[in-house]
Design a protein around this motif. Structure first.
Motif, PDB file in Angstrom:
ATOM      1  N   UNK A   1       0.683  -1.385   0.233  1.00 13.51           N
ATOM      2  CA  UNK A   1       0.312  -0.202   0.168  1.00 13.51           C
ATOM      3  C   UNK A   1       0.945   1.432  -0.021  1.00 13.51           C
ATOM      4  N   UNK A   2       2.107   1.280  -0.439  1.00  9.40           N
ATOM      5  CA  UNK A   2       3.206   2.563   0.052  1.00  9.40           C
ATOM      6  C   UNK A   2       2.714   3.337  -0.692  1.00  9.40           C
ATOM      7  N   UNK A   3       2.520   2.572  -2.016  1.00 10.27           N
ATOM      8  CA  UNK A   3       2.272   3.946  -3.145  1.00 10.27           C
ATOM      9  C   UNK A   3       1.248   4.479  -3.586  1.00 10.27           C
ATOM     10  N   UNK A   4       0.186   4.079  -2.551  1.00 11.91           N
ATOM     11  CA  UNK A   4      -1.589   4.848  -2.527  1.00 11.91           C
ATOM     12  C   UNK A   4      -1.429   5.781  -1.291  1.00 11.91           C
ATOM     13  N   UNK A   5      -0.468   5.276  -0.392  1.00 13.50           N
ATOM     14  CA  UNK A   5      -0.029   6.091   0.627  1.00 13.50           C
ATOM     15  C   UNK A   5       1.012   6.959   1.017  1.00 13.50           C
ATOM     16  N   UNK A   6       1.766   6.997   0.204  1.00 11.51           N
ATOM     17  CA  UNK A   6       2.834   7.836  -0.230  1.00 11.51           C
ATOM     18  C   UNK A   6       1.696   9.165  -1.476  1.00 11.51           C
ATOM     19  N   UNK A   7       1.777   8.408  -1.855  1.00 10.87           N
ATOM     20  CA  UNK A   7       0.527   9.563  -2.786  1.00 10.87           C
ATOM     21  C   UNK A   7      -0.727  10.746  -2.235  1.00 10.87           C
ATOM     22  N   UNK A   8      -1.395   9.827  -1.366  1.00  9.20           N
ATOM     23  CA  UNK A   8      -2.225   9.948  -0.582  1.00  9.20           C
ATOM     24  C   UNK A   8      -1.630  11.226   0.306  1.00  9.20           C
ATOM     25  N   UNK A   9      -0.670  10.558   0.902  1.00 12.68           N
ATOM     26  CA  UNK A   9       0.132  11.783   2.288  1.00 12.68           C
ATOM     27  C   UNK A   9       0.675  12.871   1.501  1.00 12.68           C
ATOM     28  N   UNK A  10       0.995  12.882   0.188  1.00  9.84           N
ATOM     29  CA  UNK A  10       1.738  13.906  -0.372  1.00  9.84           C
ATOM     30  C   UNK A  10       0.620  14.629  -0.726  1.00  9.84           C
ATOM     31  N   UNK A  11      -0.551  14.693  -1.384  1.00  9.50           N
ATOM     32  CA  UNK A  11      -1.878  14.815  -1.732  1.00  9.50           C
ATOM     33  C   UNK A  11      -2.358  15.914  -0.481  1.00  9.50           C
ATOM     34  N   UNK A  12      -2.532  15.252   0.623  1.00 10.34           N
ATOM     35  CA  UNK A  12      -2.544  16.224   1.962  1.00 10.34           C
ATOM     36  C   UNK A  12      -1.961  17.000   2.160  1.00 10.34           C
ATOM     37  N   UNK A  13      -0.871  16.617   2.314  1.00 13.09           N
ATOM     38  CA  UNK A  13       0.141  18.261   3.404  1.00 13.09           C
ATOM     39  C   UNK A  13       0.269  18.861   1.700  1.00 13.09           C
ATOM     40  N   UNK A  14       0.246  18.809   0.534  1.00  9.63           N
ATOM     41  CA  UNK A  14       0.243  20.280  -0.444  1.00  9.63           C
ATOM     42  C   UNK A  14      -1.548  20.735  -0.264  1.00  9.63           C
ATOM     43  N   UNK A  15      -2.453  20.298  -0.222  1.00  4.83           N
ATOM     44  CA  UNK A  15      -4.107  20.537   0.027  1.00  4.83           C
ATOM     45  C   UNK A  15      -3.773  21.795   1.830  1.00  4.83           C
ATOM     46  N   UNK A  16      -3.074  21.132   2.758  1.00  8.45           N
ATOM     47  CA  UNK A  16      -2.742  21.933   4.123  1.00  8.45           C
ATOM     48  C   UNK A  16      -1.777  23.028   3.664  1.00  8.45           C
ATOM     49  N   UNK A  17      -0.620  22.656   2.716  1.00 11.94           N
ATOM     50  CA  UNK A  17      -0.388  24.173   2.329  1.00 11.94           C
ATOM     51  C   UNK A  17      -0.619  25.224   1.769  1.00 11.94           C
ATOM     52  N   UNK A  18      -1.274  24.689   0.384  1.00 14.84           N
ATOM     53  CA  UNK A  18      -2.108  25.902  -0.090  1.00 14.84           C
ATOM     54  C   UNK A  18      -3.398  26.344   0.522  1.00 14.84           C
ATOM     55  N   UNK A  19      -4.165  25.770   1.699  1.00 15.08           N
ATOM     56  CA  UNK A  19      -4.738  25.765   2.768  1.00 15.08           C
ATOM     57  C   UNK A  19      -3.975  27.261   3.376  1.00 15.08           C
ATOM     58  N   UNK A  20      -2.782  27.042   4.350  1.00 16.67           N
ATOM     59  CA  UNK A  20      -1.583  28.119   4.758  1.00 16.67           C
ATOM     60  C   UNK A  20      -2.283  29.262   3.918  1.00 16.67           C
TER      61      UNK A  20
END
Length: 117
Positions: A89-108
């Motif tokens: 599940x590592x590719x899915x977790x990595x992609x999802x994690x980067x997506x979440x971090x990107x959303x948080x940074x954009x909101x900030x």
């Protein structure tokens, strides 16, 4: 090596190694990104955000490196036993994690722009 195990075709072993090295490059990129955030990114509007982001990226790189070693070992063992390759599940977790971090940074960035901007 037990009697049930056999050496896999060297091409598969080398392919497994290349995949492992790709995961290690990704881990190093995350770690380098964490360092770059602290060194080159101006402070966000929320104090400590820059350091928090750096910690997340750097720790994510370290975790990914450890998962890459484990994945390489599991795949190599499966090939030696002529078994199906283990799921990951590592590719899915990595992609999802980067997506979440990107959303948080954009909101900030939208709500609290960097200091001095």
């Amino acid at each position: 090596m037990s009697s049930e195990e056999q050496d896999p075709d060297y091409r598969f072993t080398l392919a497994n190694e290349r995949t492992f090295l790709a995961w290690i490059r990704t881990a190093l990129a995350l770690i380098a990104g964490g360092i770059a955030v602290v060194q080159f990114v101006p402070e966000f509007g929320i104090p400590g955000t820059r350091h928090g982001l750096s910690i997340v990226l750097t720790a994510g790189g370290g975790v990914l490196a450890a998962l890459a070693v484990r994945r390489w070992q599991r795949v190599q063992a499966a090939m030696r036993r002529n078994e199906e390759l283990p799921a990951t599940r590592v590719p899915m977790l990595l992609g999802g994690g980067i997506f979440v971090v990107t959303l948080i940074v954009l909101v900030i960035l939208v709500i609290w722009p960097p200091v001095g901007q």
